[in-house]
Scaffold this motif. Structure first.
Motif, PDB file in Angstrom:
ATOM      1  N   HIS A 245       0.491  49.678  67.788  1.00 35.19           N
ATOM      2  CA  HIS A 245      -0.224  50.667  68.589  1.00 35.19           C
ATOM      3  C   HIS A 245      -1.713  50.395  68.494  1.00 35.19           C
ATOM      4  O   HIS A 245      -2.244  50.114  67.416  1.00 35.19           O
ATOM      5  CB  HIS A 245       0.089  52.085  68.096  1.00 35.19           C
ATOM      6  CG  HIS A 245      -0.833  53.126  68.654  1.00 35.19           C
ATOM      7  ND1 HIS A 245      -1.655  53.901  67.865  1.00 35.19           N
ATOM      8  CD2 HIS A 245      -1.077  53.505  69.937  1.00 35.19           C
ATOM      9  CE1 HIS A 245      -2.344  54.717  68.627  1.00 35.19           C
ATOM     10  NE2 HIS A 245      -2.023  54.501  69.888  1.00 35.19           N
ATOM     11  N   TYR A 266      11.829  56.920  68.068  1.00 35.75           N
ATOM     12  CA  TYR A 266      10.380  57.002  68.214  1.00 35.75           C
ATOM     13  C   TYR A 266      10.089  57.564  69.608  1.00 35.75           C
ATOM     14  O   TYR A 266      10.719  57.164  70.588  1.00 35.75           O
ATOM     15  CB  TYR A 266       9.737  55.626  68.064  1.00 35.75           C
ATOM     16  CG  TYR A 266       9.967  54.992  66.713  1.00 35.75           C
ATOM     17  CD1 TYR A 266       9.070  55.190  65.667  1.00 35.75           C
ATOM     18  CD2 TYR A 266      11.087  54.199  66.480  1.00 35.75           C
ATOM     19  CE1 TYR A 266       9.276  54.608  64.416  1.00 35.75           C
ATOM     20  CE2 TYR A 266      11.304  53.625  65.241  1.00 35.75           C
ATOM     21  CZ  TYR A 266      10.402  53.832  64.213  1.00 35.75           C
ATOM     22  OH  TYR A 266      10.632  53.254  62.981  1.00 35.75           O
ATOM     23  N   TYR A 268       6.767  58.658  72.244  1.00 35.92           N
ATOM     24  CA  TYR A 268       5.318  58.625  72.466  1.00 35.92           C
ATOM     25  C   TYR A 268       4.994  59.098  73.873  1.00 35.92           C
ATOM     26  O   TYR A 268       5.767  58.882  74.817  1.00 35.92           O
ATOM     27  CB  TYR A 268       4.772  57.205  72.274  1.00 35.92           C
ATOM     28  CG  TYR A 268       5.052  56.610  70.918  1.00 35.92           C
ATOM     29  CD1 TYR A 268       4.348  57.026  69.791  1.00 35.92           C
ATOM     30  CD2 TYR A 268       6.048  55.635  70.759  1.00 35.92           C
ATOM     31  CE1 TYR A 268       4.605  56.478  68.542  1.00 35.92           C
ATOM     32  CE2 TYR A 268       6.303  55.086  69.510  1.00 35.92           C
ATOM     33  CZ  TYR A 268       5.583  55.516  68.412  1.00 35.92           C
ATOM     34  OH  TYR A 268       5.852  54.979  67.174  1.00 35.92           O
ATOM     35  N   ASP A 274      -3.833  54.668  75.203  1.00 30.16           N
ATOM     36  CA  ASP A 274      -2.990  54.048  74.183  1.00 30.16           C
ATOM     37  C   ASP A 274      -2.145  52.935  74.782  1.00 30.16           C
ATOM     38  O   ASP A 274      -1.735  53.003  75.956  1.00 30.16           O
ATOM     39  CB  ASP A 274      -2.041  55.073  73.553  1.00 30.16           C
ATOM     40  CG  ASP A 274      -2.780  56.194  72.839  1.00 30.16           C
ATOM     41  OD1 ASP A 274      -3.247  55.971  71.718  1.00 30.16           O
ATOM     42  OD2 ASP A 274      -2.888  57.290  73.428  1.00 30.16           O
ATOM     43  N   TYR A 276       1.350  50.701  73.503  1.00 24.82           N
ATOM     44  CA  TYR A 276       2.396  50.538  72.500  1.00 24.82           C
ATOM     45  C   TYR A 276       3.159  49.243  72.780  1.00 24.82           C
ATOM     46  O   TYR A 276       3.600  49.010  73.917  1.00 24.82           O
ATOM     47  CB  TYR A 276       3.366  51.717  72.520  1.00 24.82           C
ATOM     48  CG  TYR A 276       2.724  53.033  72.126  1.00 24.82           C
ATOM     49  CD1 TYR A 276       2.612  53.387  70.783  1.00 24.82           C
ATOM     50  CD2 TYR A 276       2.233  53.909  73.089  1.00 24.82           C
ATOM     51  CE1 TYR A 276       2.018  54.592  70.417  1.00 24.82           C
ATOM     52  CE2 TYR A 276       1.641  55.111  72.731  1.00 24.82           C
ATOM     53  CZ  TYR A 276       1.539  55.451  71.391  1.00 24.82           C
ATOM     54  OH  TYR A 276       0.948  56.639  71.029  1.00 24.82           O
ATOM     55  N   GLU A 303       6.692  59.899  79.214  1.00 24.66           N
ATOM     56  CA  GLU A 303       7.200  59.805  77.847  1.00 24.66           C
ATOM     57  C   GLU A 303       8.069  58.553  77.701  1.00 24.66           C
ATOM     58  O   GLU A 303       8.757  58.153  78.636  1.00 24.66           O
ATOM     59  CB  GLU A 303       8.037  61.035  77.485  1.00 24.66           C
ATOM     60  CG  GLU A 303       7.284  62.350  77.508  1.00 24.66           C
ATOM     61  CD  GLU A 303       6.425  62.549  76.272  1.00 24.66           C
ATOM     62  OE1 GLU A 303       6.742  61.920  75.242  1.00 24.66           O
ATOM     63  OE2 GLU A 303       5.448  63.316  76.339  1.00 24.66           O
TER      64      GLU A 303
END
Length: 352
Positions: A245, A266, A268, A274, A276, A303
């Motif tokens: 990240h 997980y 996010y 951001d 990932y 998401e």
């Protein structure tokens, strides 16, 4: 004599049943038990949800580099069957909309002739039942497919050979997700001709690469971020499960999340602040690791949910088979021959 013969029969029945039980467990039941350890990801709205299956580094075995040539056909058969069984379990579990193969499809793709390469492609499509299991498929080349590691250089001929077998655009869109096929080995980034890709906030941009992008801070990651501004990256090559990240504004500050062989979800929120990167472990037991599995991701709205569906290790099973073939069966054969000798030797003496 009848008593001895009866005992032999009972022992043979018991041994036969024991071997059948071992085979049933190692070849069937172990895979069923393994699925019970997996984490299930759930969609809030099935219409706006995209399920993604990620397969990395299958590296199906070729015929040139196999060390033990006398058992190469057996090792190829076992490795191919393992990939087929584990993949079928994962596919049935996920029911994916998109399946992404992240490179190193073949162990000897880069050094193969055209005829050999065609044979490997046919085997791969059969192992993963591509023509039988409906989904959107995306294929990436790895260094073992087109070169790019050590003195095995990437060439236009190798790239053309791969693209002929897997013809596909470098930009693949499904629903509101845009997948970009990157090639770090050739320092290639697809050209974004439609500015709507970047400016439209409803789009989720996903970079796909065999070689990890964010693990090392360098010029190529900067170019990737500048040109396609990805929210997510799916990569492979290292045969490990890892999440990286960072912020596009400060890519040198990276956070590494590593949970080897842990069944965990997980989740996010995706934004322009951001990035990932999910490194997918190898799905082949031939890569020298017990941490074998497939990536599973769900993208819905802004998401992402992610987990690894781990496969059962294969080497303990092969050791059991080796023990049976190398020690148990010879001992059984010797004991059986001794019994026969004791039974029939007196009869032979009597007849003579």
């Amino acid at each position: 004599m009848r008593l001895i013969s009866g005992r032999l029969k009972r022992k043979n029945v018991i041994l036969t049943l024991a071997l059948i039980c071992v085979l049933f467990y190692t070849e069937f039941f172990i895979y069923h038990i393994n699925t019970r350890k997996w984490v299930q990801l759930k969609c809030a709205n099935p219409i706006s949800c995209t399920r993604i299956l990620l397969a990395a580094d299958p590296q199906i075995i070729g015929k040139k580099n196999e060390v033990i040539h006398s058992i190469t056909p057996l090792s190829i058969w076992d490795s191919d069957r393992y990939l087929r069984v584990t993949y079928q379990r994962v596919f049935s579990y996920i029911k994916p909309d998109v399946v992404i193969f992240l490179g190193d499809l073949f162990d000897e793709g880069s050094i193969s002739t055209q005829d050999e390469f065609n044979g490997y492609v046919e085997r791969l499509l059969d192992i993963f039942m591509v023509n039988k299991l409906p989904a959107e498929y995306i294929w990436l080349p790895g260094d073992n497919d087109i070169g790019g590691e050590g003195v095995d250089f990437v060439t236009a001929q190798k790239v053309a050979k791969f693209n002929k077998a897997f013809p596909q655009s470098d930009r693949v869109q499904t629903e509101n997700i845009i997948f970009y096929r990157l090639n770090k080995m050739a320092h290639y980034i697809p050209e974004v001709t439609d500015n709507n890709d970047i400016s439209n906030e409803d789009f989720i941009r996903v970079g796909l690469s065999h070689i990890p992008i964010l693990t090392n801070y360098a010029t190529f990651p900067e170019k990737v971020v500048k040109e396609i501004a990805p929210h997510l990256l799916f990569t492979a090559h290292e045969h490990k499960s890892k999440i990286v990240h960072c912020s596009p504004q400060n890519m040198s500050q990276r956070e590494f999340i590593t949970d080897p062989k842990v069944s965990k979800k997980y989740q996010y929120t995706l934004s322009s602040d951001d990035i990932y990167e999910f490194l997918i472990p190898t799905c082949s037991y031939r890569m020298g690791t017990n941490n074998i599995g497939y990536g599973y991701a769900i993208i819905e709205d802004k998401e992402v949910q992610y987990t690894v569906l781990w496969s059962p290790t294969r080497f303990p099973t092969l050791l059991i088979y080796g023990f049976i073939l190398g020690i148990i069966l010879p001992l059984i054969l010797i004991a059986f021959c001794c019994k026969l000798w004791r039974i029939y030797m007196p009869l032979m003496r009597f007849c003579t």
